[in-house]
Design an enzyme around this catalytic site. Structure first.
Site, PDB file in Angstrom:
ATOM      1  N   CYS A  85      24.252  50.383  57.103  1.00  8.52           N
ATOM      2  CA  CYS A  85      25.500  51.125  57.601  1.00  8.52           C
ATOM      3  C   CYS A  85      25.768  50.893  58.999  1.00  8.52           C
ATOM      4  O   CYS A  85      26.598  51.253  59.646  1.00  8.52           O
ATOM      5  CB  CYS A  85      25.470  52.335  57.370  1.00  8.52           C
ATOM      6  SG  CYS A  85      25.496  52.690  55.321  1.00  8.52           S
ATOM      7  N   CYS A 209      30.647  64.279  51.402  1.00 14.05           N
ATOM      8  CA  CYS A 209      30.331  62.714  51.431  1.00 14.05           C
ATOM      9  C   CYS A 209      31.511  61.988  52.260  1.00 14.05           C
ATOM     10  O   CYS A 209      32.766  62.036  51.984  1.00 14.05           O
ATOM     11  CB  CYS A 209      30.289  62.448  49.989  1.00 14.05           C
ATOM     12  SG  CYS A 209      28.991  63.152  48.973  1.00 14.05           S
ATOM     13  N   SER A 210      30.961  60.940  52.841  1.00 12.56           N
ATOM     14  CA  SER A 210      31.972  59.712  53.176  1.00 12.56           C
ATOM     15  C   SER A 210      32.515  58.888  51.910  1.00 12.56           C
ATOM     16  O   SER A 210      31.519  59.137  50.819  1.00 12.56           O
ATOM     17  CB  SER A 210      31.292  58.906  54.131  1.00 12.56           C
ATOM     18  OG  SER A 210      30.264  58.289  53.660  1.00 12.56           O
ATOM     19  N   ILE A 212      33.800  55.375  49.697  1.00 11.89           N
ATOM     20  CA  ILE A 212      33.716  54.184  49.439  1.00 11.89           C
ATOM     21  C   ILE A 212      34.935  53.349  49.961  1.00 11.89           C
ATOM     22  O   ILE A 212      36.102  53.519  49.516  1.00 11.89           O
ATOM     23  CB  ILE A 212      33.227  53.797  47.983  1.00 11.89           C
ATOM     24  CG1 ILE A 212      31.852  54.208  47.737  1.00 11.89           C
ATOM     25  CG2 ILE A 212      33.321  52.422  47.674  1.00 11.89           C
ATOM     26  CD1 ILE A 212      31.262  54.322  46.482  1.00 11.89           C
ATOM     27  N   LYS A 336      33.654  60.633  57.403  1.00 14.04           N
ATOM     28  CA  LYS A 336      34.124  61.419  56.317  1.00 14.04           C
ATOM     29  C   LYS A 336      35.743  61.230  56.012  1.00 14.04           C
ATOM     30  O   LYS A 336      35.903  60.968  54.737  1.00 14.04           O
ATOM     31  CB  LYS A 336      33.824  62.889  56.735  1.00 14.04           C
ATOM     32  CG  LYS A 336      34.453  64.026  55.688  1.00 14.04           C
ATOM     33  CD  LYS A 336      33.544  63.897  54.636  1.00 14.04           C
ATOM     34  CE  LYS A 336      34.550  64.424  53.443  1.00 14.04           C
ATOM     35  NZ  LYS A 336      35.539  63.610  52.744  1.00 14.04           N
ATOM     36  N   HIS A 340      34.416  54.784  55.442  1.00 18.04           N
ATOM     37  CA  HIS A 340      32.977  54.182  55.902  1.00 18.04           C
ATOM     38  C   HIS A 340      32.906  52.703  55.196  1.00 18.04           C
ATOM     39  O   HIS A 340      32.144  52.758  54.285  1.00 18.04           O
ATOM     40  CB  HIS A 340      31.828  55.150  55.571  1.00 18.04           C
ATOM     41  CG  HIS A 340      30.565  54.503  55.891  1.00 18.04           C
ATOM     42  ND1 HIS A 340      30.594  53.356  56.900  1.00 18.04           N
ATOM     43  CD2 HIS A 340      29.475  54.715  55.576  1.00 18.04           C
ATOM     44  CE1 HIS A 340      28.963  53.485  56.848  1.00 18.04           C
ATOM     45  NE2 HIS A 340      28.469  54.067  56.163  1.00 18.04           N
TER      46      HIS A 340
END
Ligand code: COA
Length: 396
Positions: A85, A209-210, A212, A336, A340
């Protein structure tokens, strides 16, 4: 010729989100075109280009060659880089060192990911390999929400932070994401939205969560001499960059409520940029930190020394990381809410530093710029790689 200082002279950003409307070359060009326009350059001016793309989930593996053809960059030299990442920051580092060393005077750095070309379960499994493959992923089935949940849990147990504190990070980042037209999620939420969302890996729920994401970001770097020669007015400088590496196995780490690689990278970056490590917020107008989940944003406050150890959750509780607080953090929505797209994230942070420092951010999310410095913190894996980069209006 070696260049003591390296500038960011142009930036571009695609819309982040579900981008089934474009192929990967078109997605890259969406950020490259504005980068060329803002630098007032053309593809023929680029001497070397770096592409950050983890890419396991998408069809084109040779994105540099694809873009050499699509954007008329052939036969210039190129490189594809990957650091989980933190791939985007690794690409910035390659571009930065190429210019600093004198190997090239103008370098384009592109980050791109088309994660939604594969089904989510496959993507989540592939991201899981950025940890320790044979032991923790294959044996215990740890994927990234679970990896970071171990850190989030350790932090709660040690310092008394609550799930609501974590939720407040998501609320802040959605608040600013709602003001960023390039963000994946452009809607505000409240603590209840987060608390009521389904658990992914305790203490993280969906809204911790971030997501997809598909997206691209692009910057153009130039040497001090080129900046002078081209008479570039609008630019920012890279004042310092630190990089650290962690152990593959989390079980080899002594501490879970901080990331040793990030702490190390921050120390290096502050030293290089001439920032007092004991009080960095005095020198910074704001920061982007790696909020792939909510808890790591709070851990980042501490690894970056925005506050003392164990007090990071108080910064968010007291809204000190909103604009007007001690240090604004992730006022583009962060991972977030902005999204990402793994390879693009570090480059997107550089774009944000440029927009903030030159006061070009959209209404409602422009920080006050008095000190002239912005920090970017980008983590690959759970601290398997960490990059901290400091950008400034004035060169060192
Ligand atoms: N935050 C808020 N909403 C989200 C979201 C998120 N992170 N991810 C998805 N959603 C929403 C979608 O928009 C969709 O809403 P809709 O039904 O109204 O259209 C719904 O939730 C379901 O989306 P879907 O994509 O099917 O979710 P999922 O359950 O397959 O995946 C996660 C959700 C959180 C498990 C997945 O996004 C994930 O693994 N994120 C972490 C990625 C990661 O590890 N990155 C690297 C970090 S280092």
């Amino acid at each position: 010729m070696m260049s003591e200082n390296v500038a960011v002279i142009g930036v571009g950003h695609s819309k982040f989100g579900t981008r089934k409307d474009v192929n990967i070359a078109e997605l890259c060009w969406e950020s490259m075109k504005p980068a060329f326009e803002s630098a007032n350059l053309e593809p023929k001016d680029i001497e070397f280009f770096v592409v950050s793309n983890a890419g396991m989930w998408s069809s084109e593996a040779a994105v540099p060659a694809l873009m050499a053809e699509y954007a008329d960059l052939a036969p210039k030299g190129s490189m594809r880089v990957e650091a989980a990442c933190a791939s985007g920051s690794a690409a910035v580092r390659v571009g930065y060192t190429a210019v600093k060393s004198g190997m090239a005077d103008i370098v384009l750095v592109l980050g791109v990911e088309k994660m939604q070309e594969s089904p989510n379960p496959n993507v989540i499994e592939l991201i899981g390999r950025f940890g320790s493959y044979f032991w923790e992923f294959e044996n215990f089935g740890l994927t990234f929400p679970a990896y970071y949940a171990l850190h989030g849990t350790a932090y709660m147990m040690k310092y008394g932070a609550t799930e609501e504190d974590y939720a407040k990070v998501a609320v802040k980042n959605h608040y600013y994401g709602a003001k960023n037209p390039y963000a994946q999620f452009q809607r505000e939420i409240d603590v209840e939205t987060v608390m009521k969302s389904p658990y992914v890996a305790w203490p993280f729920k969906l809204f911790d969560c971030s997501p997809i994401t598909d997206g691209s970001a692009c910057i153009i770097l130039a040497s001090e001499e080129k900046v002078k020669e081209l008479g570039i007015d609008e630019k920012i400088w890279i004042l310092g960059q630190g990089v650290g590496t962690g152990t593959a196995n989390l079980s080899r780490r002594e501490e879970f409520s901080s990331l040793a690689s990030a702490t190390y990278a921050a120390e290096q970056a502050y030293k290089m940029a001439g920032i007092d490590i004991d009080d960095p917020t005095k020198y910074l107008d704001g920061a982007n930190v790696h909020d792939c989940f909510t808890a790591p944003e709070i851990i980042a406050y501490e690894d970056l020394r925005f506050c003392k150890r164990g007090e990071g959750y108080k910064l968010i509780r007291e809204e000190q990381t909103y604009i007007g607080g001690k240090i604004p953090v992730n006022v583009d929505g962060g991972l977030k809410a902005k999204g990402h797209p793994i390879g693009a994230t570090g480059v997107s942070q550089a774009v944000e530093a440029y927009k903030q420092l030159l006061q070009k951010a959209e209404p409602g999310r422009q920080a006050d710029i008095n000190k002239g410095r912005w920090l970017a913190h980008n983590v690959g894996g759970t601290g398997h790689y960490s990059y901290v980069t400091i950008y400034g209006l004035e060169k060192r």
